[in-house]
Motif scaffolding. Structure first.
Motif, PDB file in Angstrom:
ATOM      1  N   ILE A  92      -1.245  31.074  28.845  1.00 15.69           N
ATOM      2  CA  ILE A  92      -0.784  30.747  29.962  1.00 15.69           C
ATOM      3  C   ILE A  92      -1.625  30.011  30.847  1.00 15.69           C
ATOM      4  N   SER A  93      -0.964  28.796  31.294  1.00 11.77           N
ATOM      5  CA  SER A  93      -1.797  27.951  32.137  1.00 11.77           C
ATOM      6  C   SER A  93      -0.757  26.966  32.936  1.00 11.77           C
ATOM      7  N   GLN A  94      -0.972  26.752  34.165  1.00  7.77           N
ATOM      8  CA  GLN A  94      -0.127  26.005  35.034  1.00  7.77           C
ATOM      9  C   GLN A  94       0.274  24.711  34.624  1.00  7.77           C
ATOM     10  N   SER A  95      -0.986  24.013  34.031  1.00  6.27           N
ATOM     11  CA  SER A  95      -0.813  22.524  33.778  1.00  6.27           C
ATOM     12  C   SER A  95      -0.457  22.550  32.344  1.00  6.27           C
ATOM     13  N   GLY A  96      -0.875  23.286  31.623  1.00 10.47           N
ATOM     14  CA  GLY A  96      -0.782  23.238  30.082  1.00 10.47           C
ATOM     15  C   GLY A  96      -1.776  22.251  29.309  1.00 10.47           C
ATOM     16  N   CYS A 113       0.867  33.545  13.149  1.00  5.82           N
ATOM     17  CA  CYS A 113       1.214  34.387  14.179  1.00  5.82           C
ATOM     18  C   CYS A 113       2.245  33.876  15.092  1.00  5.82           C
ATOM     19  N   LEU A 114       3.000  34.215  15.533  1.00  2.10           N
ATOM     20  CA  LEU A 114       4.123  33.763  16.781  1.00  2.10           C
ATOM     21  C   LEU A 114       3.338  33.432  17.901  1.00  2.10           C
ATOM     22  N   THR A 115       3.592  32.245  18.438  1.00  2.49           N
ATOM     23  CA  THR A 115       2.668  31.767  19.688  1.00  2.49           C
ATOM     24  C   THR A 115       3.831  31.590  20.737  1.00  2.49           C
ATOM     25  N   LEU A 116       3.463  31.914  22.062  1.00  7.75           N
ATOM     26  CA  LEU A 116       4.321  31.924  23.143  1.00  7.75           C
ATOM     27  C   LEU A 116       3.467  31.001  24.205  1.00  7.75           C
ATOM     28  N   ALA A 117       3.824  30.150  24.860  1.00  6.99           N
ATOM     29  CA  ALA A 117       3.389  29.185  26.102  1.00  6.99           C
ATOM     30  C   ALA A 117       4.179  29.489  27.402  1.00  6.99           C
ATOM     31  N   LEU A 118       3.520  29.930  28.479  1.00  6.62           N
ATOM     32  CA  LEU A 118       4.005  30.229  29.838  1.00  6.62           C
ATOM     33  C   LEU A 118       3.182  29.003  30.621  1.00  6.62           C
ATOM     34  N   THR A 119       4.061  28.037  31.148  1.00  8.01           N
ATOM     35  CA  THR A 119       3.263  26.946  31.601  1.00  8.01           C
ATOM     36  C   THR A 119       4.506  26.299  32.679  1.00  8.01           C
ATOM     37  N   ASN A 120       3.784  25.441  33.532  1.00  9.20           N
ATOM     38  CA  ASN A 120       4.831  24.787  34.456  1.00  9.20           C
ATOM     39  C   ASN A 120       5.219  23.346  34.076  1.00  9.20           C
ATOM     40  N   VAL A 121       4.509  22.940  32.834  1.00  6.31           N
ATOM     41  CA  VAL A 121       4.905  21.750  32.477  1.00  6.31           C
ATOM     42  C   VAL A 121       5.376  21.643  31.079  1.00  6.31           C
ATOM     43  N   PRO A 122       6.855  21.863  30.773  1.00  8.46           N
ATOM     44  CA  PRO A 122       7.159  21.947  29.513  1.00  8.46           C
ATOM     45  C   PRO A 122       6.932  20.875  28.503  1.00  8.46           C
ATOM     46  N   ASP A 123       6.528  19.607  28.942  1.00  9.66           N
ATOM     47  CA  ASP A 123       5.868  18.754  27.747  1.00  9.66           C
ATOM     48  C   ASP A 123       4.412  18.662  27.552  1.00  9.66           C
ATOM     49  N   SER A 124       3.808  19.669  28.128  1.00 11.83           N
ATOM     50  CA  SER A 124       2.119  19.811  27.930  1.00 11.83           C
ATOM     51  C   SER A 124       1.712  20.182  26.753  1.00 11.83           C
ATOM     52  N   PRO A 125       0.560  19.621  26.410  1.00 11.00           N
ATOM     53  CA  PRO A 125      -0.258  20.167  24.913  1.00 11.00           C
ATOM     54  C   PRO A 125       0.152  21.587  24.605  1.00 11.00           C
ATOM     55  N   LEU A 126      -0.129  22.425  25.769  1.00  5.39           N
ATOM     56  CA  LEU A 126       0.052  23.967  25.442  1.00  5.39           C
ATOM     57  C   LEU A 126       1.492  24.288  24.953  1.00  5.39           C
ATOM     58  N   ALA A 127       2.582  23.774  25.640  1.00  4.97           N
ATOM     59  CA  ALA A 127       3.856  23.710  25.383  1.00  4.97           C
ATOM     60  C   ALA A 127       4.241  23.486  23.912  1.00  4.97           C
ATOM     61  N   LYS A 128       3.682  22.309  23.518  1.00  4.11           N
ATOM     62  CA  LYS A 128       3.849  21.504  22.247  1.00  4.11           C
ATOM     63  C   LYS A 128       3.261  22.274  21.179  1.00  4.11           C
ATOM     64  N   SER A 129       2.189  23.253  21.444  1.00  2.00           N
ATOM     65  CA  SER A 129       1.401  23.899  20.393  1.00  2.00           C
ATOM     66  C   SER A 129       2.105  25.255  20.208  1.00  2.00           C
ATOM     67  N   ALA A 130       3.018  25.543  20.755  1.00  2.35           N
ATOM     68  CA  ALA A 130       3.610  27.014  20.794  1.00  2.35           C
ATOM     69  C   ALA A 130       5.195  26.923  20.100  1.00  2.35           C
TER      70      ALA A 130
END
Length: 345
Positions: A92-96, A113-130
């Motif tokens: 979970i990260s606002q900016s990712g 593992c299955l991975t899930l990102a919650l972020t306000n920036v859908p093209d962020s590094p966090l989103a891309k890693s999930a």
């Protein structure tokens, strides 16, 4: 956009979120059910970590999923990540953009593992890693202090819980969240007047329990980053094991005590603080008996279910922190020292 306008924007954002993201949430729930998920491993920092505290109670109590909050330093500095077999790994990260949160999801994928990102920036590094992405859809948040992104995180987690449970009545409650937040926002002017009492406050404690353990931490962090008050959050149970010694006549105690399973315990502690120790109470609640104890009462809607109470509750806390910041003469948009995006390793 200002901090105040972002606080006021929350009903609209929450209303749209429950409609626009339901399909994505239900897809994520199906994928989670399809995998042999035995527990949740959640990584977050700061305000997002408080959303993780909410998830701890929510996914554990409603969905029967044990949840562990990650220690990202084990991944980035010590390079000794724990075994995550059969975990759902959530970031979970606002900016990712925080590298340590991304590292936890990356390791989760490497361990299968299955991975899930919650972020306000859908093209962020966090989103891309999930494997799975839930977009908070809170819109641009310009103020440094997070408000609408935090409530969007709570709402998204609540939606995921409802989808995992398959409970139609839970979705009916979720639709009403924006209405309950609107009810709290109607107290805006009253809160502005009430907080003048605390212009010179320098320290306080913030108490919550159960689902609102997270709210105590989030209210405290808003007071710290905006008003520079030494606000210390506690579970009301932990508070009795030593920290209560700090309280004497007039000491400010802020309490989050909506109706629910932990209310009676919270009420007994508040009553003792008020009557025996002469503490100064600020209370967020929808229970008249609790509100009557308070020097400053911040009412919640009467029909609010406990599992969703952290969303309207923290909105009351946000307004309290915002107006106190202005009365103290601090900058509501840019607190000293801190920045909107913090990239920790």
């Amino acid at each position: 956009m200002t901090l105040h306008s972002e606080i006021l924007e929350q009903p609209k954002r929450l209303s749209e979120l429950v409609v626009n993201q339901r399909e994505a949430v239900e897809y994520a729930a199906r994928e989670i059910k399809r995998r042999d998920v035995q527990f949740v491993f959640l990584a977050a920092r700061g305000t997002s970590d408080n959303a993780g505290r909410y998830a701890n109670y929510l996914l554990g109590g409603v969905n029967g999923l044990p949840l562990a909050l990650a220690t990202p330093s084990l991944f980035t500095f010590y390079h000794t990540p724990p075994r995550l077999k059969n975990a759902l790994v959530i970031g979970i990260s606002q900016s990712g953009k925080s590298p340590d949160i991304v590292s936890v999801l990356t390791e989760g994928q490497q361990q299968g593992c299955l991975t899930l990102a919650l972020t306000n920036v859908p093209d962020s590094p966090l989103a891309k890693s999930a494997d799975l992405l839930l977009d908070l859809q809170a819109g641009p948040e310009n103020a440094v202090a997070a408000t609408k992104t935090y409530t969007a995180q709570l709402m998204t987690l609540a939606m995921l819980s409802a989808a995992l449970k398959g409970d139609a009545s839970a979705w009916e409650d979720l639709v009403r969240v924006s209405e309950w937040v609107e009810d709290v926002l109607r107290w805006d002017a009253s809160i502005e007047q009430a907080v003048q009492r605390y212009r010179y406050m320098q320290q306080c404690v913030v108490l919550g329990r159960g689902y609102n353990y997270a709210t105590a931490f989030e209210w405290a962090i808003k007071l710290k980053e905006l008003t520079y008050i030494g606000a210390e959050p506690y579970s009301s149970a932990d508070f009795m094991h030593g920290p209560i010694a700090i309280v004497n006549g007039g000491f400010p105690v802020l309490a989050v005590a909506p109706s629910g399973k932990v209310f009676d315990s919270m009420f007994e502690i508040m009553k003792m603080l008020k009557n025996d120790l002469k503490a100064e109470l600020v209370v967020i609640s929808n229970e008249p008996s609790a509100l009557k104890l308070a020097e400053v009462a911040l009412p919640l809607p009467a029909s609010l279910p406990e599992w969703l109470s952290p969303i309207p509750s923290i909105v009351a806390g946000q307004l309290f922190a915002y107006h106190l910041t202005r009365i103290k003469g601090n900058n509501t948009e840019q607190p000293r020292t801190i920045h909107k995006v913090t990239e920790t390793e």
